[in-house]
Write a protein that holds these residues in place. Sequence first.
Motif, PDB file in Angstrom:
ATOM      1  N   GLY A 173      -0.511  17.944 -34.098  1.00 15.85           N
ATOM      2  CA  GLY A 173      -1.883  17.446 -34.106  1.00 15.85           C
ATOM      3  C   GLY A 173      -2.688  17.955 -32.926  1.00 15.85           C
ATOM      4  N   LYS A 174      -2.139  18.928 -32.205  1.00 12.17           N
ATOM      5  CA  LYS A 174      -2.817  19.468 -31.027  1.00 12.17           C
ATOM      6  C   LYS A 174      -2.729  20.994 -31.035  1.00 12.17           C
ATOM      7  CE  LYS A 174      -1.099  15.458 -28.405  1.00 12.17           C
ATOM      8  NZ  LYS A 174      -0.228  15.037 -27.279  1.00 12.17           N
ATOM      9  N   PRO A 175      -3.622  21.689 -30.293  1.00  7.89           N
ATOM     10  CA  PRO A 175      -3.504  23.145 -30.155  1.00  7.89           C
ATOM     11  C   PRO A 175      -2.150  23.478 -29.503  1.00  7.89           C
ATOM     12  CG  PRO A 175      -5.622  22.360 -29.332  1.00  7.89           C
ATOM     13  CD  PRO A 175      -4.763  21.147 -29.556  1.00  7.89           C
ATOM     14  N   PRO A 176      -1.586  24.654 -29.808  1.00  9.42           N
ATOM     15  CA  PRO A 176      -2.203  25.784 -30.508  1.00  9.42           C
ATOM     16  C   PRO A 176      -2.104  25.714 -32.034  1.00  9.42           C
ATOM     17  CG  PRO A 176      -0.035  26.414 -29.741  1.00  9.42           C
ATOM     18  CD  PRO A 176      -0.260  25.017 -29.238  1.00  9.42           C
ATOM     19  N   TYR A 177      -1.552  24.620 -32.580  1.00  2.57           N
ATOM     20  CA  TYR A 177      -1.495  24.505 -34.041  1.00  2.57           C
ATOM     21  C   TYR A 177      -2.911  24.529 -34.607  1.00  2.57           C
ATOM     22  CZ  TYR A 177       3.489  23.579 -33.927  1.00  2.57           C
ATOM     23  OH  TYR A 177       4.839  23.724 -33.756  1.00  2.57           O
ATOM     24  N   GLY A 178      -3.109  25.301 -35.667  1.00  2.36           N
ATOM     25  CA  GLY A 178      -4.404  25.381 -36.333  1.00  2.36           C
ATOM     26  C   GLY A 178      -5.410  26.317 -35.697  1.00  2.36           C
ATOM     27  N   GLN A 179      -5.017  27.044 -34.654  1.00  2.00           N
ATOM     28  CA  GLN A 179      -5.988  27.824 -33.875  1.00  2.00           C
ATOM     29  C   GLN A 179      -6.593  29.008 -34.622  1.00  2.00           C
ATOM     30  OE1 GLN A 179      -3.637  29.267 -30.520  1.00  2.00           O
ATOM     31  NE2 GLN A 179      -3.115  31.141 -31.607  1.00  2.00           N
ATOM     32  N   THR A 180      -5.873  29.569 -35.583  1.00  2.00           N
ATOM     33  CA  THR A 180      -6.334  30.824 -36.192  1.00  2.00           C
ATOM     34  C   THR A 180      -7.510  30.650 -37.146  1.00  2.00           C
ATOM     35  OG1 THR A 180      -4.174  31.873 -35.984  1.00  2.00           O
ATOM     36  CG2 THR A 180      -5.643  32.755 -37.664  1.00  2.00           C
TER      37      THR A 180
ATOM     38  N   PHE B 215      -8.672  27.226 -38.775  1.00  2.00           N
ATOM     39  CA  PHE B 215      -9.431  25.980 -38.694  1.00  2.00           C
ATOM     40  C   PHE B 215     -10.024  25.748 -37.303  1.00  2.00           C
ATOM     41  CE2 PHE B 215      -6.210  25.420 -42.027  1.00  2.00           C
ATOM     42  CZ  PHE B 215      -7.017  25.068 -43.095  1.00  2.00           C
ATOM     43  N   LYS B 216      -9.497  26.475 -36.311  1.00  2.00           N
ATOM     44  CA  LYS B 216      -9.944  26.338 -34.912  1.00  2.00           C
ATOM     45  C   LYS B 216      -9.681  24.946 -34.359  1.00  2.00           C
ATOM     46  CE  LYS B 216     -11.483  30.502 -35.377  1.00  2.00           C
ATOM     47  NZ  LYS B 216     -10.624  31.622 -34.920  1.00  2.00           N
ATOM     48  N   ARG B 217      -8.797  24.229 -35.014  1.00  2.00           N
ATOM     49  CA  ARG B 217      -8.384  22.895 -34.561  1.00  2.00           C
ATOM     50  C   ARG B 217      -7.089  22.538 -35.281  1.00  2.00           C
ATOM     51  NH1 ARG B 217      -9.368  19.021 -38.443  1.00  2.00           N
ATOM     52  NH2 ARG B 217     -10.622  19.747 -40.203  1.00  2.00           N
ATOM     53  N   ALA B 218      -6.341  21.629 -34.724  1.00  2.00           N
ATOM     54  CA  ALA B 218      -5.105  21.182 -35.363  1.00  2.00           C
ATOM     55  C   ALA B 218      -5.439  20.260 -36.534  1.00  2.00           C
ATOM     56  CB  ALA B 218      -4.234  20.455 -34.353  1.00  2.00           C
ATOM     57  N   THR B 219      -4.805  20.496 -37.674  1.00  2.00           N
ATOM     58  CA  THR B 219      -5.089  19.724 -38.886  1.00  2.00           C
ATOM     59  C   THR B 219      -3.872  18.971 -39.409  1.00  2.00           C
ATOM     60  OG1 THR B 219      -4.512  21.581 -40.325  1.00  2.00           O
ATOM     61  CG2 THR B 219      -6.819  21.423 -39.608  1.00  2.00           C
ATOM     62  N   GLY B 220      -2.735  19.156 -38.742  1.00  2.00           N
ATOM     63  CA  GLY B 220      -1.492  18.586 -39.250  1.00  2.00           C
ATOM     64  C   GLY B 220      -0.676  19.600 -40.012  1.00  2.00           C
ATOM     65  N   ARG B 221      -1.179  20.831 -40.104  1.00  2.00           N
ATOM     66  CA  ARG B 221      -0.414  21.915 -40.727  1.00  2.00           C
ATOM     67  C   ARG B 221       0.534  22.509 -39.684  1.00  2.00           C
ATOM     68  NH1 ARG B 221      -5.285  21.669 -43.213  1.00  2.00           N
ATOM     69  NH2 ARG B 221      -5.472  22.313 -45.407  1.00  2.00           N
ATOM     70  N   CYS B 222       1.765  22.760 -40.078  1.00  2.00           N
ATOM     71  CA  CYS B 222       2.757  23.321 -39.159  1.00  2.00           C
ATOM     72  C   CYS B 222       2.645  24.842 -39.141  1.00  2.00           C
ATOM     73  CB  CYS B 222       4.153  22.877 -39.574  1.00  2.00           C
ATOM     74  SG  CYS B 222       4.436  21.111 -39.382  1.00  2.00           S
ATOM     75  N   SER B 223       1.539  25.332 -38.630  1.00  2.00           N
ATOM     76  CA  SER B 223       1.282  26.765 -38.538  1.00  2.00           C
ATOM     77  C   SER B 223       0.068  26.982 -37.647  1.00  2.00           C
ATOM     78  CB  SER B 223       1.034  27.360 -39.932  1.00  2.00           C
ATOM     79  OG  SER B 223       0.851  28.761 -39.871  1.00  2.00           O
ATOM     80  N   ASP B 224      -0.259  28.250 -37.428  1.00  2.00           N
ATOM     81  CA  ASP B 224      -1.466  28.554 -36.662  1.00  2.00           C
ATOM     82  C   ASP B 224      -2.708  28.491 -37.538  1.00  2.00           C
ATOM     83  OD1 ASP B 224      -0.283  30.965 -37.900  1.00  2.00           O
ATOM     84  OD2 ASP B 224      -2.072  31.969 -37.135  1.00  2.00           O
ATOM     85  N   GLY B 225      -2.531  28.429 -38.863  1.00  4.58           N
ATOM     86  CA  GLY B 225      -3.684  28.409 -39.767  1.00  4.58           C
ATOM     87  C   GLY B 225      -3.331  27.883 -41.138  1.00  4.58           C
ATOM     88  N   ARG B 226      -3.739  28.619 -42.162  1.00  5.41           N
ATOM     89  CA  ARG B 226      -3.527  28.181 -43.535  1.00  5.41           C
ATOM     90  C   ARG B 226      -2.077  28.336 -43.995  1.00  5.41           C
ATOM     91  NH1 ARG B 226      -8.380  31.895 -45.624  1.00  5.41           N
ATOM     92  NH2 ARG B 226      -7.563  33.007 -43.795  1.00  5.41           N
ATOM     93  N   LEU B 227      -1.723  27.517 -44.985  1.00  3.31           N
ATOM     94  CA  LEU B 227      -0.396  27.542 -45.592  1.00  3.31           C
ATOM     95  C   LEU B 227      -0.499  28.169 -46.971  1.00  3.31           C
ATOM     96  CD1 LEU B 227       0.597  23.840 -44.781  1.00  3.31           C
ATOM     97  CD2 LEU B 227       0.931  25.861 -43.336  1.00  3.31           C
ATOM     98  N   MET B 228       0.634  28.366 -47.616  1.00  3.00           N
ATOM     99  CA  MET B 228       0.634  28.935 -48.971  1.00  3.00           C
ATOM    100  C   MET B 228      -0.191  28.088 -49.929  1.00  3.00           C
ATOM    101  SD  MET B 228       4.581  30.240 -49.350  1.00  3.00           S
ATOM    102  CE  MET B 228       5.245  28.878 -48.397  1.00  3.00           C
ATOM    103  N   ILE B 229      -0.085  26.765 -49.816  1.00  4.31           N
ATOM    104  CA  ILE B 229      -0.824  25.889 -50.717  1.00  4.31           C
ATOM    105  C   ILE B 229      -2.326  26.076 -50.548  1.00  4.31           C
ATOM    106  CG2 ILE B 229      -0.789  23.934 -49.105  1.00  4.31           C
ATOM    107  CD1 ILE B 229      -0.522  23.749 -52.962  1.00  4.31           C
ATOM    108  N   ASP B 230      -2.773  26.403 -49.324  1.00  2.39           N
ATOM    109  CA  ASP B 230      -4.197  26.646 -49.085  1.00  2.39           C
ATOM    110  C   ASP B 230      -4.653  27.929 -49.765  1.00  2.39           C
ATOM    111  OD1 ASP B 230      -4.613  24.392 -47.321  1.00  2.39           O
ATOM    112  OD2 ASP B 230      -3.506  25.507 -45.798  1.00  2.39           O
TER     113      ASP B 230
END
Length: 374
Positions: A57-64, A66-81
């Motif tokens: 729920g904190k950076p660097p997760y989501g940085q690529t 969304f530019k913020r942490a969204t609860g995704r376990c990655s730097d950005g989008r997932l396959m489902i996205d």
Amino acid sequence: MKIYILLVITSFTFGFLEKVVSNPSPRPYKAIFNLGDSLSDTGNFLASGAILFPVIGKPPYGQTFFKRATGRCSDGRLMIDFIAEAYELPYLPPYLALTKDKDIQRGVNFAVAGATALDAKFFIEAGLAKYLWTNNSLSIQLGWFKKLKPSLCTTKQDCDSYFKRSLFLVGEIGGNDYNYAAIAGNITQLQATVPPVVEAITAAINELIAEGARELLVPGNFPIGCSALYLTLFRSENKEDYDDSGCLKTFNGFAEYHNKELKLALETLRKKNPHARILYADYYGAAKRFFHAPGHHGFTNGALRACCGGGGPYNFNISARCGHTGSKACADPSTYANWDGIHLTEAAYRYIAKGLIYGPFSYPPLKISPNKIA
């Protein structure tokens, strides 16, 4: 007279073309429903409290992206996205964070990071309870779907019509069932866990079909022997333990065994449910391509070493995992396939999603998407 006929034909032709252009074929899926674990969780784990792993729920997760942490376990989008984008659908809202103003008619995500195919009772009895991230197993997620169903459709006729145009993703799930045992050192128990895991997945598929699902995509397991987690925990001095890609042969062989058993079970399900399309998503085959030749697929910093971590040969340190004190994220995640030692980068997920939607890694193929993934 000839000129008049020509004008009529021309007028009719342009009128017909105008209708074709202005009325494109409808999207093959009007909604997507997803059950699974951290490979597809878009926020449920955070919404549930995230006691054991709050750093997602904190950076660097989501940085690529969304530019913020969204609860995704990655730097950005997932396959489902990427799958949602390809079918012109919104990103799936997490079930545990739904609000009254949220549009649920185009899909909902029930996946939870750390989720297992088997219920928590199995891990408690096996002495693995302390490793569980969450108790929200596959059966719990299925229960959430059933609870939400009356808000999606009312009569059986409505539900049949609605779900006929919906895509259900059942997994990837089961990976954590094996991860918890492996981390605890119970390697000898791994193979014995496969039959109940596959049985839990097939039971969930049967229930979804009974609820009206008609198109289901069921992913297999990744080549876990290529994961920085496994490469670090089970590092060997014996070169014979590794394949040409630098992955651990034994664990990849285990993943192949799980996938083989899952595919056999899906074949049986297809025979019992001829009115449903049950597809297999070959995560193993898609990922193995970039593990074998990372540079060819744009991963110039390799596929085995994590972008974000706390050092070591694979930049994975169980005491300084990504987001924790002592860890650091790389400058350009798009040049890495591995994000945090356990999960992949947005770039890797994009590559796999393309392989699922446009081929050749879903069997039989998914319905044609109106959009191409960039």
